[in-house]
Design a protein around this motif. Structure first.
Motif: not given
Length: 92
Positions: A10-17, A23-33, A63-71
């Motif tokens: 997620a940190d290596r792809v363009s900001s729009w992707l 969300l894909f990673v978070a969703g996968g983790r939630e399904v595993i849980a 929130l992660r995207q907002r923090v990343s943009q500010r940094l």
């Protein structure tokens, strides 16, 4: 998990992707849980992710995207300031 290994993507792809990857990673983790809560019995009961958990994933991603943009903006500002100091403060 594969989701943990793929999360840095997620940190290596363009900001729009990046939000989609997050969300894909978070969703996968939630399904595993959810599968773990079912003790792996996915044939009898379908694993689901509740609305609340989905909202939480969206909020964390936002929130992660907002923090990343500010940094990134701060880094660009520091780089600009450093370049001005190198050329004696001249602009243009």
């Amino acid at each position: 998990t594969f989701f943990d290994r793929g999360a840095p993507l997620a940190d290596r792809v363009s900001s729009w992707l990046s939000p989609s990857v997050d969300l894909f990673v978070a969703g996968g983790r939630e399904v595993i849980a959810s599968i773990r809560q079912l003790d792996g019995d996915v044939l009898r009961v379908r694993p689901t992710v509740s609305k609340w958990r989905r909202v939480r994933m969206m909020a964390k991603t936002f929130l992660r995207q907002r923090v990343s943009q500010r940094l990134a903006k701060q880094r660009r500002g520091k780089r600009r300031l450093g370049n001005q100091q190198l050329d004696g403060g001249r602009t243009g």
